[in-house]
Scaffold this active site. Sequence first.
Site, short mmCIF file in Angstrom:
data_model
loop_
_atom_site.label_atom_id
_atom_site.label_comp_id
_atom_site.label_asym_id
_atom_site.label_seq_id
_atom_site.Cartn_x
_atom_site.Cartn_y
_atom_site.Cartn_z
CE LYS A 22 -12.89 -30.74 -105.79
NZ LYS A 22 -12.88 -32.16 -106.06
CG ASN A 23 -12.50 -30.45 -109.79
OD1 ASN A 23 -12.12 -31.02 -108.77
ND2 ASN A 23 -13.74 -30.55 -110.25
CB CYS A 117 -18.27 -37.93 -105.75
SG CYS A 117 -17.97 -36.51 -104.72
NE ARG A 122 -16.19 -39.79 -111.14
CZ ARG A 122 -15.94 -38.75 -110.34
NH1 ARG A 122 -16.19 -38.85 -109.04
NH2 ARG A 122 -15.46 -37.63 -110.81
N PRO A 123 -15.03 -44.88 -115.25
CG PRO A 123 -15.77 -45.39 -117.39
CD PRO A 123 -16.22 -44.84 -116.09
CG ASP A 125 -12.57 -46.00 -121.10
OD1 ASP A 125 -13.12 -45.48 -120.11
OD2 ASP A 125 -12.98 -45.81 -122.26
CG ASP A 305 -18.81 -31.14 -110.44
OD1 ASP A 305 -19.27 -32.29 -110.57
OD2 ASP A 305 -17.59 -30.92 -110.35
CB ILE A 327 -21.77 -35.84 -116.96
CG1 ILE A 327 -22.09 -34.54 -117.71
CG2 ILE A 327 -20.28 -36.14 -116.91
CD1 ILE A 327 -21.43 -34.37 -119.05
NE ARG A 397 -13.66 -35.82 -101.86
CZ ARG A 397 -14.32 -36.17 -102.95
NH1 ARG A 397 -15.43 -36.86 -102.84
NH2 ARG A 397 -13.89 -35.84 -104.14
#
Length: 430
Positions: A22-23, A117, A122-123, A125, A305, A327, A397
């Site tokens: 998926k990712n 999620c 979850r920046p 930057d 994950d 993480i 998802r």
Amino acid sequence: MSQYVMKGGNPLSGEVVIAGAKNAALGILAGAVMANEPVTVEHVPMVQDIEFLLDAIREIGASVEVREGGTVVIDGSTIHKTMVNNDYIQKLRGGYYLVGALLGKYHHAEVDLPGGCNIGSRPIDQHIKGFRALGADIKVRNGMIVAHSARLAGAHIYLDMVSVGATINIMLAASTAEGKTIIENAAKEPHVVDVANMLNAMGANIKGAGTDVIRINGVSTLHGTDYTIIPDQIEAGTFMMAAAATKGDIVIKNVIPKHLESISSKLREIGCEIVEDDDAVRVIGRNHLRSTHIKTLPYPGFPTDMQPQMAVVLALAEGTSVVTESIFENRFKYVDELVRMGANIKVEGNVAIIDGVSSLSSAKVNSNDLRAGAAMVIAGLAAEGYTIVDEVSHIERGYENFVEKLRGLGADIARVDNEREARRFRMRAV
Ligand code: UD1
């Protein structure tokens, strides 16, 4: 609201075939819009995150054809706008890859800020830092990230932390920037390599993906191609954990065993037997599992994950295990649910201390997020009695045909839409 209802306590056994990652698919499908020719992508997992991204890609005018068996053909030649704002894109993490892709192709992108999620702040930057280094002007306006550049020029970019998303996004934009880009401290995840391979198949010139220095020589245009996505490391790992937790015996097919090494080695360490083939792994669970320590890390470390699914297995392993999440800061929300099933887990900051118990008991539990939801299903299948996992839209998802695949392994599980159907399941009438 849909739920999964299951009667646990049976070892899972048999074979399961893993879908495309998926990712990786999120980055690859976003990258496909960069060509003005058809790009055919195979092994696309048909899960909600992907459907949301494809909706966004259609909305900007690209043609998207979804064929039987996970083949998607995208033609970016008909794109007529560079603004993506719909309700769906906000729910999705990978939607931000459209910023890199559209910025690279059209030098302009406006995309809703990402969701995904809720596992901590979850920046983005590092994505922004990368785009700015390439010469783009970046603003956040009305909940959207607005990126614009008269011209994109290659740059030397050092990422302050290892970020999968930032690495892929910068790679997308830099593939058509003028000159040479170097990304240092790049993420090394298999899906970073997959996106780089796909862009190279479209004519990009990217070297070093899979190491921490990626070198990109910008090209003026990208062309059409046919590409097959790698197998999903996390889906495979989830079934590995299901075998371990239910003391089952599962052959997991269409995998790259090398991508599963951190998971396999931890399962071996606690007493499971792992047999590797060229493109399959077999996991044989054992009655007595031992405790261990886990720390989530960027690839090739243990994946964040997989942390919730592994915690379920450790909840059933003899002794005290320590799980450190390095993480994301808010990835232990599922622990309360697991405790309601009889697990003995204490969380202190980013560390979970798990004292193994001999069995879990059934309960009605919540999914919380994608991987936590999968972990709850594993717990329910390992526990005696009927477990209901709520809010399964989180799970859907990212897992294709999860219930069907589990049923194929002998799990007694069904997706139900209301209490009446759940009762009927208990009475065996579903
Ligand atoms: C991706 C995956 C997600 C996985 C994660 C880590 C997708 C759609 N999602 O998420 O499933 O859990 O990789 O393997 O592919 N960070 C910053 N600034 C940034 C970017 C990241 O501070 O600009 C931090 C994050 O808060 C986090 C760490 O860096 O602490 C890693 O994040 P990152 O690798 O970017 O994760 P995602 O790409 O969001």
